[in-house]
Design an enzyme around this catalytic site. Structure first.
Site, PDB file in Angstrom:
ATOM      1  N   GLY A  22       2.122   4.956  -0.727  1.00 27.47           N
ATOM      2  CA  GLY A  22       1.511   6.233  -1.112  1.00 27.47           C
ATOM      3  C   GLY A  22       2.602   7.234  -1.421  1.00 27.47           C
ATOM      4  N   ARG A  23       3.230   7.723  -0.347  1.00 31.89           N
ATOM      5  CA  ARG A  23       4.214   8.807  -0.478  1.00 31.89           C
ATOM      6  C   ARG A  23       5.338   8.508  -1.474  1.00 31.89           C
ATOM      7  NH1 ARG A  23       5.039  12.118   4.133  1.00 31.89           N
ATOM      8  NH2 ARG A  23       4.286  10.339   5.323  1.00 31.89           N
TER       9      ARG A  23
ATOM     10  N   TYR B  67       0.049  13.893   0.396  1.00 33.07           N
ATOM     11  CA  TYR B  67      -0.515  14.548   1.583  1.00 33.07           C
ATOM     12  C   TYR B  67      -0.466  16.069   1.438  1.00 33.07           C
ATOM     13  CZ  TYR B  67       0.153   9.763   3.045  1.00 33.07           C
ATOM     14  OH  TYR B  67       0.118   8.386   3.084  1.00 33.07           O
TER      15      TYR B  67
ATOM     16  N   CYS C 143      -4.824  33.653   9.020  1.00 30.91           N
ATOM     17  CA  CYS C 143      -4.694  34.362  10.301  1.00 30.91           C
ATOM     18  C   CYS C 143      -4.391  33.411  11.449  1.00 30.91           C
ATOM     19  CB  CYS C 143      -5.972  35.151  10.573  1.00 30.91           C
ATOM     20  SG  CYS C 143      -6.169  36.423   9.338  1.00 30.91           S
TER      21      CYS C 143
ATOM     22  N   GLU D 184       0.837  -1.207   0.000  1.00 27.37           N
ATOM     23  CA  GLU D 184       0.000   0.000   0.000  1.00 27.37           C
ATOM     24  C   GLU D 184       0.870   1.254   0.000  1.00 27.37           C
ATOM     25  OE1 GLU D 184      -2.143  -0.434   3.686  1.00 27.37           O
ATOM     26  OE2 GLU D 184      -3.221  -2.212   3.019  1.00 27.37           O
TER      27      GLU D 184
HETATM   28  N1  LLP Z   1      -1.623   1.984   4.429  1.00 30.94           N
HETATM   29  C1  LLP Z   1      -2.141   2.431   5.573  1.00 30.94           C
HETATM   30  C2  LLP Z   1      -3.010   1.561   6.351  1.00 30.94           C
HETATM   31  C3  LLP Z   1      -1.857   3.740   6.012  1.00 30.94           C
HETATM   32  O1  LLP Z   1      -2.366   4.171   7.162  1.00 30.94           O
HETATM   33  C4  LLP Z   1      -1.005   4.566   5.244  1.00 30.94           C
HETATM   34  C5  LLP Z   1      -0.698   5.931   5.667  1.00 30.94           C
HETATM   35  C6  LLP Z   1      -0.493   4.052   4.043  1.00 30.94           C
HETATM   36  C7  LLP Z   1      -0.810   2.745   3.670  1.00 30.94           C
HETATM   37  C8  LLP Z   1       0.395   4.839   3.140  1.00 30.94           C
HETATM   38  O2  LLP Z   1       1.579   5.199   3.751  1.00 30.94           O
HETATM   39  P1  LLP Z   1       2.744   5.889   2.894  1.00 30.94           P
HETATM   40  O3  LLP Z   1       3.239   4.871   1.920  1.00 30.94           O
HETATM   41  O4  LLP Z   1       2.174   7.061   2.186  1.00 30.94           O
HETATM   42  O5  LLP Z   1       3.739   6.242   3.897  1.00 30.94           O
HETATM   43  N2  LLP Z   1      -0.406  12.881   6.528  1.00 30.94           N
HETATM   44  C9  LLP Z   1       0.867  12.318   6.919  1.00 30.94           C
HETATM   45  C10 LLP Z   1       0.974  10.857   6.540  1.00 30.94           C
HETATM   46  C11 LLP Z   1      -0.099  10.000   7.141  1.00 30.94           C
HETATM   47  C12 LLP Z   1       0.004   8.568   6.712  1.00 30.94           C
HETATM   48  C13 LLP Z   1      -1.178   7.797   7.147  1.00 30.94           C
HETATM   49  N3  LLP Z   1      -1.210   6.455   6.710  1.00 30.94           N
HETATM   50  C14 LLP Z   1       1.965  13.149   6.279  1.00 30.94           C
HETATM   51  O6  LLP Z   1       1.658  14.129   5.625  1.00 30.94           O
HETATM   52  O7  LLP Z   1       3.147  12.828   6.447  1.00 30.94           O
END
Ligand code: LLP
Length: 415
Positions: free
Chosen positions: A275-276, A373, A344, A273
């Site tokens: 994302g980033r 994000y 503000c 999974e």
């Molecule tokens: N799977 C689950 C169950 C998750 O909770 C998350 C991220 C991902 C996959 C994806 O994770 P990644 O590969 O993107 O690290 N808003 C925060 C990040 C929150 C991540 C929440 N869960 C930021 O801007 O750093």
């Protein structure tokens, strides 16, 4: 490697000068590079070529429909955490049987919706949720494929807000409870127990915590097999980090090689999974300088982008590189300043105490690494319309989400 480079003295996205986008679309605007997204998807997904797997892009990082279409076309599935994300994923053509549904608070309506679409599996985070899914499945006359998200209690060594696999975290079922919860699942008549899942945190810059989690899951899998469960999917979540500043996260190929060494012989379908790592460095927030201001103790550069557009600096004290669009400014003298927006709040900043050049009013700035994000966490705070989103492909670009209007701001307030 990304496709934001200086060309002819101006920062460009692929072959399109960002200044052109700013002039034609306005600012603030999110700009994404298709080539970077594709490259990063292939780097991740390709690292597992030869192993049965499905890459389910974590769309919470970026859920723009065109971005999702792009990944769906490359064979991606989606990791979703809400009915709204399911709706978006399906609108974008993500096949339902490549969708995994995570999250601690799925409502009965959301569960029913996911069952009607026929998703790959629910990643279940509590015993209560397990019973709710069974109940809804019985009501709609379906069987629900489930995996249980286990909290392996490993320290991902990341920001506390985005660490999810520790004992004190709200996510997942405690490791020591997992076996019992699997037994409960088997006793529920409308569930098919098909997987095991974990996600330990985000922006991880080392492989070791992933391996520690993998080892614990492996041990649990043996126990589950002994209990007679037939687990087919092993979901390892997301979390691989990216360089925002000087971090040196492992390349997906290293992450894959080390994980496969630990888990590759299990004969399971692996689910990821990410994302980033796919979209983070594929997007920037383009903003224009409005004013310069010298406070008694500080220099402020005030731009038209703000915390409502990109909240990561305010929320996590995250570092995003501030890059001048005019290359001449890169080597110009610098002094310490805050880059702030019009909202503000004293907490409204995009960069704090940073060595920055003397920007003139009208100058353009790219907040780098804003593809993950970024827009998804934006809001209408201070009644600010949310930014436009643009996708660049080679020498052309398209607006993939128009800038919100004042009319959009009051939509739904019907009186
Ligand atoms: N799977 C689950 C169950 C998750 O909770 C998350 C991220 C991902 C996959 C994806 O994770 P990644 O590969 O993107 O690290 N808003 C925060 C990040 C929150 C991540 C929440 N869960 C930021 O801007 O750093």
């Amino acid at each position: 490697m990304n496709h934001f480079q200086y060309r002819n003295g101006e920062l460009s996205c692929e072959e399109v000068p960002l200044a052109r986008i700013a002039d034609e679309v306005g600012t603030p605007t999110y700009v994404y590079s298709r080539a970077t997204m594709e490259r990063h998807f292939h780097a991740f997904d390709g690292a597992f070529a030869g192993t049965p797997h499905v890459t389910c892009f974590a769309m919470k990082a970026n859920s723009n429909l065109e971005v999702l279409r792009l990944f769906a076309a490359l064979g991606s599935g989606a990791d979703i955490v809400s009915g709204g994300e399911l709706y978006r994923a399906r609108k974008a053509g993500v096949p339902a049987d490549k969708i995994v549904y995570s999250g601690v608070g799925k409502t009965e309506d959301e569960i029913a919706y996911a069952l009607s679409e026929g998703i790959l599996m629910f990643n279940v985070e509590s015993e209560d949720e397990l019973r709710a899914i069974d109940r809804v499945a019985a009501r709609v006359g379906k069987r629900a494929p489930i995996s249980i998200r286990v909290n392996p209690d490993v320290d991902p060594k990341t920001h506390p807000y985005i660490a999810t696999g520790l004992k004190k975290s709200k996510f997942g079922v405690a490791y020591g409870e997992a076996r019992r919860v699997y037994r409960v699942a088997r006793g529920l008549t409308h569930l098919d127990v098909v997987g095991l899942d974990c996600h330990i945190g985000s922006q991880l810059t080392e492989v070791d915590p992933f391996l520690a989690a993998a080892k614990r899951l492996r041990a649990l899998l043996a126990e589950l097999a002994a209990d007679g469960h037939r687990i087919r999917y092993l979901d390892l979540g997301g979390g691989l980090g990216i360089p925002y500043k000087d971090e040196e996260p492992p390349h997906p190929s290293e992450y894959a090689a080390r994980l496969l060494k630990e888990l590759g012989d299990l004969g399971l379908m692996l689910v990821f999974e990410p994302g980033r790592v796919i979209v983070g460095n594929a997007g920037v927030l383009l903003t224009r300088v409005l004013y310069n201001k010298r406070g008694e103790a500080k220099r402020f550069i005030i731009c038209d982008g703000a915390m409502n557009d990109l909240i990561r600096p305010s929320l996590y004290k995250s570092y995003h590189e501030v890059r001048a669009i005019r290359e001449a400014l890169v080597s110009a003298p610098r002094s310490v300043a805050d880059l702030v927006g019009p909202v503000c709040e004293s907490g409204d900043f995009l960069a704090q105490d940073r060595e920055l050049p003397e920007f003139a009013a009208g100058d353009l700035i790219a907040m780098m690494s804003a593809g993950a994000y970024g827009f998804v966490m934006s809001s209408n705070y201070n009644a600010r319309p949310r930014p436009a989103e643009v996708l660049v492909s080679g020498a052309s670009y398209e607006i993939v989400r128009t800038r919100e209007t004042f009319e959009d701001l009051i939509r739904g307030e019907v009186k």
